[in-house]
Design a protein around this motif. Structure first.
Motif, PDB file in Angstrom:
ATOM      1  N   ALA A 157      -9.432  -8.813   5.045  1.00 13.85           N
ATOM      2  CA  ALA A 157      -9.428  -7.636   6.062  1.00 13.85           C
ATOM      3  C   ALA A 157      -8.407  -6.655   6.117  1.00 13.85           C
ATOM      4  O   ALA A 157      -8.470  -5.180   6.807  1.00 13.85           O
ATOM      5  CB  ALA A 157      -9.743  -8.155   7.524  1.00 13.85           C
ATOM      6  N   TYR A 158      -6.781  -7.586   6.181  1.00 13.07           N
ATOM      7  CA  TYR A 158      -5.949  -6.705   6.170  1.00 13.07           C
ATOM      8  C   TYR A 158      -4.712  -5.613   5.924  1.00 13.07           C
ATOM      9  O   TYR A 158      -4.520  -4.671   5.692  1.00 13.07           O
ATOM     10  CB  TYR A 158      -4.661  -7.624   7.261  1.00 13.07           C
ATOM     11  N   PHE A 159      -6.026  -5.428   4.165  1.00 15.59           N
ATOM     12  CA  PHE A 159      -6.269  -4.584   3.086  1.00 15.59           C
ATOM     13  C   PHE A 159      -5.761  -3.163   3.581  1.00 15.59           C
ATOM     14  O   PHE A 159      -6.284  -2.804   4.177  1.00 15.59           O
ATOM     15  CB  PHE A 159      -6.624  -5.160   2.093  1.00 15.59           C
ATOM     16  N   ASN A 160      -4.675  -3.256   3.595  1.00 17.96           N
ATOM     17  CA  ASN A 160      -4.443  -0.885   3.749  1.00 17.96           C
ATOM     18  C   ASN A 160      -5.014  -1.182   2.373  1.00 17.96           C
ATOM     19  O   ASN A 160      -5.669  -0.797   1.847  1.00 17.96           O
ATOM     20  CB  ASN A 160      -3.509  -0.569   4.146  1.00 17.96           C
ATOM     21  N   ASP A 161      -4.757   0.721   2.421  1.00 21.47           N
ATOM     22  CA  ASP A 161      -6.375   1.891   1.660  1.00 21.47           C
ATOM     23  C   ASP A 161      -4.842   1.695   0.392  1.00 21.47           C
ATOM     24  O   ASP A 161      -5.740   1.856  -0.431  1.00 21.47           O
ATOM     25  CB  ASP A 161      -6.446   3.122   1.961  1.00 21.47           C
ATOM     26  N   ALA A 162      -4.439   1.292  -0.109  1.00 18.46           N
ATOM     27  CA  ALA A 162      -3.239   1.153  -1.169  1.00 18.46           C
ATOM     28  C   ALA A 162      -3.903   0.478  -1.768  1.00 18.46           C
ATOM     29  O   ALA A 162      -4.129  -0.252  -2.812  1.00 18.46           O
ATOM     30  CB  ALA A 162      -1.975   1.456  -1.055  1.00 18.46           C
ATOM     31  N   GLN A 163      -3.130  -1.094  -0.572  1.00 16.52           N
ATOM     32  CA  GLN A 163      -4.009  -2.122  -1.729  1.00 16.52           C
ATOM     33  C   GLN A 163      -5.511  -2.222  -2.172  1.00 16.52           C
ATOM     34  O   GLN A 163      -5.822  -3.342  -3.112  1.00 16.52           O
ATOM     35  CB  GLN A 163      -3.965  -3.207  -0.540  1.00 16.52           C
ATOM     36  N   ARG A 164      -6.280  -2.031  -1.099  1.00 13.11           N
ATOM     37  CA  ARG A 164      -7.566  -1.846  -1.155  1.00 13.11           C
ATOM     38  C   ARG A 164      -8.318  -1.323  -2.992  1.00 13.11           C
ATOM     39  O   ARG A 164      -9.039  -1.416  -3.877  1.00 13.11           O
ATOM     40  CB  ARG A 164      -9.056  -1.102  -0.519  1.00 13.11           C
ATOM     41  N   GLN A 165      -7.844   0.522  -3.276  1.00 14.65           N
ATOM     42  CA  GLN A 165      -7.001   1.393  -4.279  1.00 14.65           C
ATOM     43  C   GLN A 165      -7.088   0.300  -5.517  1.00 14.65           C
ATOM     44  O   GLN A 165      -7.444   0.436  -6.784  1.00 14.65           O
ATOM     45  CB  GLN A 165      -6.855   2.600  -3.968  1.00 14.65           C
ATOM     46  N   SER A 166      -5.429  -0.369  -4.881  1.00 14.53           N
ATOM     47  CA  SER A 166      -5.330  -1.317  -6.791  1.00 14.53           C
ATOM     48  C   SER A 166      -6.004  -2.470  -7.177  1.00 14.53           C
ATOM     49  O   SER A 166      -6.510  -2.510  -7.773  1.00 14.53           O
ATOM     50  CB  SER A 166      -4.038  -1.839  -5.968  1.00 14.53           C
ATOM     51  N   THR A 167      -6.854  -3.084  -5.755  1.00 12.04           N
ATOM     52  CA  THR A 167      -8.208  -3.584  -6.586  1.00 12.04           C
ATOM     53  C   THR A 167      -9.062  -3.110  -7.267  1.00 12.04           C
ATOM     54  O   THR A 167      -9.590  -3.709  -8.299  1.00 12.04           O
ATOM     55  CB  THR A 167      -8.679  -4.231  -5.057  1.00 12.04           C
TER      56      THR A 167
END
Length: 194
Positions: A157-167
């Motif tokens: 839940a704490y993932f930011n936009d950059a971390q979500r996009q990397s996933t």
């Protein structure tokens, strides 16, 4: 009867047409893949009947890549080429990663991105995560008997936009169409609350 159907408005599947999909928990320590089979949610096992895949990748000489339990054997012998907890590096810049203490990896800065120096070359966190996702994709396709139409992947839940996009980028690199990124607490609520 499906408990939850995920589709974009106006893009639902045709009646009696089943696309193969799965859910992937790309975990920090272990990863899992599951799907609904005969109306029941089942964790998909590998050929050794193991459902958990340790989120560890070893890059050896001769471009040999080992993933999972076998890769964990290299953690002591070859720590700079044995990458674990890659999820912690997703979407982070070089400055953020270089501040981590006791990091056993040889890191390079490319722009603001981080590359891991390995025996097979310099790799990003996205590429390393993609190798784990690719293994889970193969497991799902073997168990389901066909090509995947897509996957729902859980993220913290704490993932930011950059971390979500990397996933998402890692999934794309592994040949997986991301149907949704789902926060882990939401996934747990759906699994246990419904």
């Amino acid at each position: 009867m499906a408990l939850l159907q995920i589709s974009e408005p106006g893009q639902s599947t045709a009646p009696h047409h089943h696309n193969l999909a799965c859910g992937i928990d790309l975990g920090t320590t272990n990863s899992l893949v599951a799907s609904v089979m005969s109306g029941e949610t089942k964790l998909l096992a590998d050929n050794d009947n193991e459902v958990m895949l340790p989120s560890i990748v070893h890059f050896g000489r001769g471009r040999k890549t080992t993933i999972g339990r076998e890769a964990s054997d290299y953690a002591q012998k070859d720590p700079t080429n044995t990458i674990f907890s890659i999820k912690r590096f997703m979407g982070l810049g070089f400055k953020e990663v270089s501040e981590l203490k006791n990091c056993p990896y040889r890191l390079l800065e490319k722009g603001n991105n981080v590359l891991f120096q390995t025996a097979i070359g310099d790799l990003s966190a996205v590429e390393i995560s993609a190798s784990i996702l690719s293994t889970l994709k193969s497991r799902a396709e073997e168990a389901l008997g066909g090509d995947l139409a897509g996957a729902v992947i859980t993220v913290p839940a704490y993932f930011n936009d950059a971390q979500r996009q990397s996933t998402k980028d890692a999934a794309k690199f592994a040949g997986i169409k991301v149907l949704r990124l789902l926060n882990e607490p939401t996934a747990a609520a759906l699994a246990y609350g419904l």
